[in-house]
Design a protein around this motif. Sequence first.
Motif, short mmCIF file in Angstrom:
data_model
loop_
_atom_site.label_atom_id
_atom_site.label_comp_id
_atom_site.label_asym_id
_atom_site.label_seq_id
_atom_site.Cartn_x
_atom_site.Cartn_y
_atom_site.Cartn_z
N ALA A 66 0.88 -0.56 -0.18
CA ALA A 66 0.13 0.26 0.20
C ALA A 66 0.67 1.12 0.10
O ALA A 66 0.34 2.61 -0.15
N ASP B 245 -2.20 2.34 -8.23
CA ASP B 245 -3.18 2.23 -8.99
C ASP B 245 -4.54 0.85 -7.97
O ASP B 245 -4.79 0.20 -8.51
N THR B 246 -3.83 0.45 -6.90
CA THR B 246 -4.36 -0.52 -5.87
C THR B 246 -5.17 -0.14 -5.10
O THR B 246 -4.42 0.41 -4.34
N ASP B 247 -6.27 -0.47 -4.49
CA ASP B 247 -7.22 -0.03 -3.56
C ASP B 247 -6.70 -1.42 -2.82
O ASP B 247 -6.76 -2.27 -2.57
N PHE B 248 -5.74 -0.83 -1.51
CA PHE B 248 -6.09 -2.16 0.31
C PHE B 248 -7.68 -1.23 0.90
O PHE B 248 -6.98 -0.74 1.67
N PRO B 249 -8.56 -2.25 1.17
CA PRO B 249 -9.41 -1.54 1.80
C PRO B 249 -9.67 -2.19 3.71
O PRO B 249 -8.04 -2.65 3.81
N LYS C 293 -5.63 2.42 2.72
CA LYS C 293 -5.98 3.15 1.86
C LYS C 293 -6.29 3.13 0.21
O LYS C 293 -6.69 1.25 -0.22
N PRO C 294 -7.35 4.09 -0.37
CA PRO C 294 -8.16 4.11 -1.46
C PRO C 294 -6.96 3.59 -2.22
O PRO C 294 -5.68 4.36 -2.57
N LYS C 295 -7.40 3.86 -3.82
CA LYS C 295 -6.77 3.86 -5.28
C LYS C 295 -6.44 4.90 -5.13
O LYS C 295 -7.56 6.37 -4.89
N GLY C 296 -5.41 5.22 -5.95
CA GLY C 296 -5.01 6.98 -6.22
C GLY C 296 -4.14 7.63 -5.65
O GLY C 296 -3.53 8.85 -5.53
N THR C 297 -3.76 6.64 -4.26
CA THR C 297 -2.54 7.36 -3.15
C THR C 297 -1.73 6.45 -2.51
O THR C 297 -1.72 4.81 -3.58
#
Length: 448
Positions: free
Chosen positions: A173, A178-182, A185-189
């Motif tokens: 993360a 470009d990967t979402d890690f519930p 952190k959200p995608k794009g950060t």
Amino acid sequence: MSATRSVWGRTRLILSLFCILASMILSLIPAPTTHAQTFQRAVWIPVEKEIERGLEAFLRRAFAEAEAQQADLIILDINTPGGEVPAAANIGELIRQSPIHVVAYIRNQAFSAGTYIALNANEIVMTPGSSMGAAAPIDLAGNAASIKFISGWSNQMQAAAKLNDRNVDVARAMVEIDTDFPGLKPKGTVLSLDAERAKELGYADRIVNNKDELLGLYGISAETMQTIEPTIGENVARWVTSPVVMSMLLIIGLVGIVVELFAPGFGVAGTISLCAFSLYFFGHYVAGFANWLHIGLFLFGILLMILEIFLPGGIVGAIGFISIVSGLVMAAYDTEQGLASLGIAVLITAIVTFLLIKKYGLKGLINRFVLGDQQSNERGYVAPKDQRSLVGKKGIALTPFRPAGVAKIEGKRVDAVSAGGFIQAGVPIVVVLVEGTRVVVQEDEIKE
């Protein structure tokens, strides 16, 4: 009997309530900070500013010195915004292979490559308000790196996290934008952690308020701990080996040579060029990347380029150019980086050369190596008289020769020098040699 039982029951109830109350009170009292392992000899090493090859060279020297002193604890005082991934990878390997227990002490920030260095340590200790993470790699232009590079860097971060059984998803993360890690952190950060969050996720082993508390944690006295600081030369090397500074020094050096060719005499441009190249080689030499072979190749190439002026043909100049390029590139910490920096410098130098030729013309360059002035009788120049016909002529010494003097030959006064020793005035002489304006005489054996 029943009264006795009643009293005993009330006593047990009171004891139970007392035990419960005591347990609650003890749970509110913080346990003293202890560490299972104590150390005898600690070394403090600062890891500050950007991470680059110069820092790597310094840390190699510091770790070797700590091992020579038989230290059993190294504390890396980390405060860095990040830096070069290759340098961080080498530093991480250095930490992993060290037989000494290494603690990463993050007192302010350890972003990007700094996080990777910390993850390779045996323990991570942070201060309140400090941060780590945000390890997404970027290029020199500030843009995100390629997918291939990000994937490789993510794997390196995960491998470092696994060393101490840390959650690899947290490491991912920190890198993968470009990967979402519930929950992380959200995608794009990208993920960054403060001290409390890092402790919660297992990325900080402890949180201390200051350096004294850190030393107390490991049973180390500040008076007995040694600090290994970078030398002045190592600080210069850290600055010089930065890719941006390295390119600037090569640009200044090459442009200085070109400007000097258009300027009369060896002046400011030549001096600046010499200083730039000297600083380039000095920094890389101190950092351990350059040696005398590389410096010798560069100087030999300069010599051949100078000889090309007097020995036209192109071969000597071509060999000189290759020698200069080889010396500069081989001295760099990385061949690809050296070629890239030199390529940028050559491109900018070519542009500057074009502008100078456009302004001053090729004549301004050619006049540096070709005599442009003409010698004429109108400007007061008179060619020396040919006196070769005097060879074999006889005369008399008008003045003593010591060894220069004046002789009378065929009724004319002639300045001459003696071919041997002293010749007295009035002694017959004979001309034995004429070289340009130089007339050589000796005493005539046949007296007149």
